[in-house]
Design a protein around this motif. Structure first.
Motif, mmCIF file in Angstrom:
data_model
loop_
_atom_site.group_PDB
_atom_site.id
_atom_site.type_symbol
_atom_site.label_atom_id
_atom_site.label_comp_id
_atom_site.label_asym_id
_atom_site.label_seq_id
_atom_site.Cartn_x
_atom_site.Cartn_y
_atom_site.Cartn_z
ATOM 1 N N ALA A 93 -18.704 -6.491 35.673
ATOM 2 C CA ALA A 93 -18.557 -5.544 34.558
ATOM 3 C C ALA A 93 -17.249 -4.772 34.661
ATOM 4 C CB ALA A 93 -19.745 -4.582 34.538
ATOM 5 N N ILE A 118 -21.988 -5.454 39.000
ATOM 6 C CA ILE A 118 -21.116 -4.307 38.733
ATOM 7 C C ILE A 118 -19.662 -4.745 38.827
ATOM 8 C CG2 ILE A 118 -20.377 -2.050 39.612
ATOM 9 C CD1 ILE A 118 -23.353 -1.602 40.400
ATOM 10 N N ILE A 178 -24.462 2.988 34.829
ATOM 11 C CA ILE A 178 -24.516 2.941 33.361
ATOM 12 C C ILE A 178 -24.385 4.345 32.787
ATOM 13 C CG2 ILE A 178 -26.041 2.465 31.392
ATOM 14 C CD1 ILE A 178 -27.117 0.057 33.101
ATOM 15 N N ASP A 179 -25.061 5.309 33.384
ATOM 16 C CA ASP A 179 -24.977 6.699 32.932
ATOM 17 C C ASP A 179 -23.535 7.207 33.006
ATOM 18 O OD1 ASP A 179 -26.271 9.196 32.106
ATOM 19 O OD2 ASP A 179 -25.724 9.913 34.107
ATOM 20 N N ASN A 180 -22.836 6.886 34.068
ATOM 21 C CA ASN A 180 -21.437 7.296 34.192
ATOM 22 C C ASN A 180 -20.558 6.611 33.157
ATOM 23 O OD1 ASN A 180 -20.583 9.141 36.618
ATOM 24 N ND2 ASN A 180 -22.353 7.953 37.303
ATOM 25 N N VAL A 181 -20.821 5.351 32.889
ATOM 26 C CA VAL A 181 -20.050 4.641 31.867
ATOM 27 C C VAL A 181 -20.290 5.269 30.491
ATOM 28 C CG1 VAL A 181 -19.787 2.422 30.661
ATOM 29 C CG2 VAL A 181 -19.901 2.494 33.170
ATOM 30 N N ILE A 182 -21.547 5.624 30.200
ATOM 31 C CA ILE A 182 -21.860 6.296 28.935
ATOM 32 C C ILE A 182 -21.096 7.611 28.840
ATOM 33 C CG2 ILE A 182 -23.681 7.483 27.629
ATOM 34 C CD1 ILE A 182 -25.600 5.280 28.699
ATOM 35 N N SER A 207 -26.206 7.348 22.980
ATOM 36 C CA SER A 207 -25.962 7.708 24.379
ATOM 37 C C SER A 207 -27.002 8.707 24.878
ATOM 38 C CB SER A 207 -24.545 8.260 24.559
ATOM 39 O OG SER A 207 -24.402 9.517 23.920
ATOM 40 N N LEU A 264 -30.140 6.680 25.720
ATOM 41 C CA LEU A 264 -29.983 5.929 26.956
ATOM 42 C C LEU A 264 -30.102 6.840 28.171
ATOM 43 C CD1 LEU A 264 -27.139 3.421 26.104
ATOM 44 C CD2 LEU A 264 -29.432 2.844 26.850
ATOM 45 N N LYS A 265 -29.478 8.005 28.111
ATOM 46 C CA LYS A 265 -29.481 8.913 29.251
ATOM 47 C C LYS A 265 -30.865 9.504 29.513
ATOM 48 C CE LYS A 265 -25.967 11.490 30.035
ATOM 49 N NZ LYS A 265 -24.851 12.392 30.034
ATOM 50 N N LEU A 281 -27.857 1.139 39.558
ATOM 51 C CA LEU A 281 -27.373 0.508 38.329
ATOM 52 C C LEU A 281 -27.502 1.467 37.147
ATOM 53 C CD1 LEU A 281 -26.181 -2.067 37.203
ATOM 54 C CD2 LEU A 281 -28.487 -2.928 36.868
ATOM 55 N N LEU A 282 -28.624 2.155 37.045
ATOM 56 C CA LEU A 282 -28.786 3.153 35.977
ATOM 57 C C LEU A 282 -27.769 4.281 36.110
ATOM 58 C CD1 LEU A 282 -32.666 3.368 35.757
ATOM 59 C CD2 LEU A 282 -31.117 2.432 34.036
#
Length: 144
Positions: A5, A2, A119-123, A137, A140-141, A115-116
């Protein structure tokens, strides 16, 4: 992972949008401390912000100028798990006792969920910046 990234995201912001940031934001994005030494010369040194603060800062910089911003829910159980993951990472990287070198199956599973969640917050941030949710998106969510 993280941390890398977040650093990559900050480098992307500097490479593409540095003209949108204040001098203070640029210093924070580049993670530099600038001091004047006794000879009157500038010395640059790296500083290492805490991972959770760095993540929130990078997300804020991505959304600069956007009115309806995505906010990470720092009261959620995922945020608490994220902070716990950081402590586990710290204990593994800088062990003080050998028992901190052990990682349980539950901790590994929790890391996967954290981690998911990241990623969800980044999306969500990308969707906020684009002003819409994309089919990718949404897929992915719903995957987790």
């Amino acid at each position: 992972m993280i941390e890398g990234a977040v650093n990559l995201a900050k480098q992307y912001l500097m490479d593409n949008f540095s003209d949108q940031y204040t001098p203070q934001e640029i210093v924070a994005l580049t993670e530099l401390n600038i001091k004047i030494n006794e000879k009157g010369e500038l010395n640059e040194t790296n500083y290492f912000p805490r991972i959770h603060e760095n993540l929130v800062f990078a997300i804020n910089m991505f959304q600069k100028g956007i009115v309806d911003k995505h906010e990470i829910d720092r009261k959620s159980t995922y945020w608490k798990s994220f902070l716990h993951f950081i402590q586990v990472r710290h204990d593994l990287t800088h062990p003080k006792v050998t028992s901190t070198l052990e990682v349980s199956k539950e901790q590994i599973e929790d890391f996967g969920w954290v981690l998911l969640w990241v990623i969800d917050n980044v999306i969500d941030v990308v969707c906020t910046c684009k002003g819409k949710e994309t089919p990718e998106s949404k897929n992915l969510k719903t995957g987790w």
